[in-house]
Design a protein around this motif. Structure first.
Motif, mmCIF file in Angstrom:
data_model
loop_
_atom_site.group_PDB
_atom_site.id
_atom_site.type_symbol
_atom_site.label_atom_id
_atom_site.label_comp_id
_atom_site.label_asym_id
_atom_site.label_seq_id
_atom_site.Cartn_x
_atom_site.Cartn_y
_atom_site.Cartn_z
ATOM 1 N N VAL A 12 -39.845 121.564 23.970
ATOM 2 C CA VAL A 12 -40.838 120.850 23.153
ATOM 3 C C VAL A 12 -41.743 120.007 24.039
ATOM 4 O O VAL A 12 -42.954 119.964 23.857
ATOM 5 N N ILE A 78 -48.072 125.347 16.669
ATOM 6 C CA ILE A 78 -46.652 125.028 16.874
ATOM 7 C C ILE A 78 -46.469 123.516 16.996
ATOM 8 O O ILE A 78 -45.590 122.927 16.390
ATOM 9 N N ILE A 79 -47.341 122.896 17.784
ATOM 10 C CA ILE A 79 -47.256 121.439 17.966
ATOM 11 C C ILE A 79 -47.625 120.716 16.663
ATOM 12 O O ILE A 79 -47.191 119.593 16.427
ATOM 13 N N TRP A 176 -44.311 106.286 15.765
ATOM 14 C CA TRP A 176 -44.591 106.270 17.199
ATOM 15 C C TRP A 176 -44.348 104.836 17.644
ATOM 16 O O TRP A 176 -45.172 103.966 17.411
ATOM 17 N N GLU A 192 -40.539 108.724 17.728
ATOM 18 C CA GLU A 192 -40.873 109.005 19.125
ATOM 19 C C GLU A 192 -41.154 107.667 19.801
ATOM 20 O O GLU A 192 -41.992 106.890 19.342
ATOM 21 N N SER B 199 -46.284 112.490 24.324
ATOM 22 C CA SER B 199 -45.412 111.752 23.417
ATOM 23 C C SER B 199 -45.862 111.965 21.965
ATOM 24 O O SER B 199 -45.049 112.260 21.078
ATOM 25 N N LEU B 200 -47.156 111.850 21.740
ATOM 26 C CA LEU B 200 -47.706 112.027 20.386
ATOM 27 C C LEU B 200 -47.457 113.439 19.872
ATOM 28 O O LEU B 200 -47.109 113.652 18.709
ATOM 29 N N PHE B 201 -47.605 114.428 20.751
ATOM 30 C CA PHE B 201 -47.408 115.823 20.345
ATOM 31 C C PHE B 201 -45.928 116.131 20.098
ATOM 32 O O PHE B 201 -45.596 117.007 19.303
ATOM 33 N N THR B 202 -45.048 115.418 20.784
ATOM 34 C CA THR B 202 -43.622 115.563 20.498
ATOM 35 C C THR B 202 -43.338 115.072 19.080
ATOM 36 O O THR B 202 -42.595 115.702 18.319
ATOM 37 N N LEU B 203 -43.986 113.963 18.738
ATOM 38 C CA LEU B 203 -43.857 113.431 17.373
ATOM 39 C C LEU B 203 -44.331 114.439 16.336
ATOM 40 O O LEU B 203 -43.608 114.755 15.385
ATOM 41 N N THR B 204 -45.543 114.976 16.519
ATOM 42 C CA THR B 204 -46.073 115.913 15.510
ATOM 43 C C THR B 204 -45.241 117.195 15.489
ATOM 44 O O THR B 204 -45.027 117.772 14.429
ATOM 45 N N TYR B 205 -44.771 117.633 16.650
ATOM 46 C CA TYR B 205 -43.940 118.836 16.667
ATOM 47 C C TYR B 205 -42.729 118.649 15.756
ATOM 48 O O TYR B 205 -42.444 119.475 14.894
#
Lengths: 218, 218
Positions: A12, A78-79, A176, A192, B199-205
């Motif tokens: 991820v 995906i993201i 966040w 996150e 970090s932000l994209f990990t959240l949305t993922y």
């Protein structure tokens, strides 16, 4: 929800990197790219790249490679950044203000900031780039009216859990968090963390223990 | 350099957490703590905690537990925050300014900011909390005069590598990078990234793939 396989955090975390590099490649007008070429640019091995992307269905074709725009847009989906999100920021100190001004977190990037909150009397009522800072006490009411997807938590550690409980109650789905605290949240609310202190201490640790330092890796 | 065993990144990342929790425990006037008690507070297992701390020499005593102040001060030494560091910030945009004002990165915390740099003509010459922002072109000269340990890199991605090459040349030993780019550095210069976009994209993922989400864990 679709039947995708479980994907590890490491994978991820690499997706935004692929997305970033594909953006750079696309900007150069390059139409297709092989996993070998991606390997050279990203520093990851070609087999790692193929394996990562196979988690989400094989996009590449043997001997052809990947179509850059197609792969980029697939990774976007995906993201989850093909969608747009409503966001609020709670805590308009230095960090909250920096995130509010951060180009990666604005409407053009799919994140519409619909509310700013603070508890400081001198900050409440101030207008920042078009939005008036609201009293933190009004979050409940605000969340009843407005469907908020993401909340940035940039309050001091000792009030962060309390703020989060209100956010969860108000149906926020992603947090966040910039407060230096380990928050407890229900399983269906995604957390996150950006823990600046931990990041800084990782730096000083390795500066003092260079033999443990794994080196720069992508 | 001492002959400590190699320590994994996961362990290194947990040290600041131990430090933070020990600070909270010490503030309550608690003198000793068992790994079981630490486990309850941190959410880590007692055996994980003992194993982590054993990497650095066993601090605890069977049946007694850990002396809170002693363990805190040992971890301080291990992390390297018993020393002080000279730091500069390169790039005084939103992120650079937020880091400059960040309480965890000031003289009281062991980080003395001795220089601020930017390339924007409107920012150069401005005084921010007592330090005048210097032209980024003057970094070389500055580093010749001043021994700088840590540089915060908060410039745009397309100039970050160039800035880093100058920093390395100027003998900076640690780089805290906020630019969304994978920097290439010699092995003896430590890089620590804060990649907000990732970090932000990990959240949305995870918001979009809740079944993959591991849940909040400490």
């Amino acid at each position: 929800m679709s039947e995708k396989p479980r994907v590890s955090l490491a994978v991820v975390k690499r997706l935004p990197k692929y997305y970033r590099y594909l953006g750079l490649i696309a900007d150069k007008g390059i139409i297709r790219v092989s996993s070998q070429e991606l390997s050279k640019i990203t520093g990851l091995t070609a087999s790692q790249i193929r394996q990562d992307l196979n988690h989400f269905g094989g996009f590449g074709q043997q001997g052809y490679g990947y179509n850059v725009e197609e792969l980029k847009s697939e990774i976007e989906k995906i993201i989850g950044i093909d969608k747009s999100y409503k966001a609020i920021i709670v805590g308009m100190g230095n960090i909250g203000q920096a995130i509010y001004k951060y180009r990666g977190f604005n409407e053009a990037s799919g994140f519409k900031i619909v509310g700013l909150f603070d508890k400081d009397k001198n900050t409440i009522g101030r207008t920042m780039s078009g939005i008036k800072v609201n009293d933190i006490k009004n979050i409940n009411k605000f969340l009843q009216k407005e469907d908020v997807d993401i909340a940035v938590v940039a309050v001091p550690a000792d009030s962060a859990q309390e703020v989060c409980d209100i956010l969860v109650e108000g149906n926020v789905k992603g947090i966040w968090n910039f407060a230096p605290i380990d928050l407890k949240l229900p399983k269906d609310v995604v957390l996150e963390n950006v823990h600046l202190d931990e990041s800084l201490f990782t730096l000083t640790y390795y500066m003092n223990n260079l033999k443990d330092y794994p080196g720069t890796k992508n």
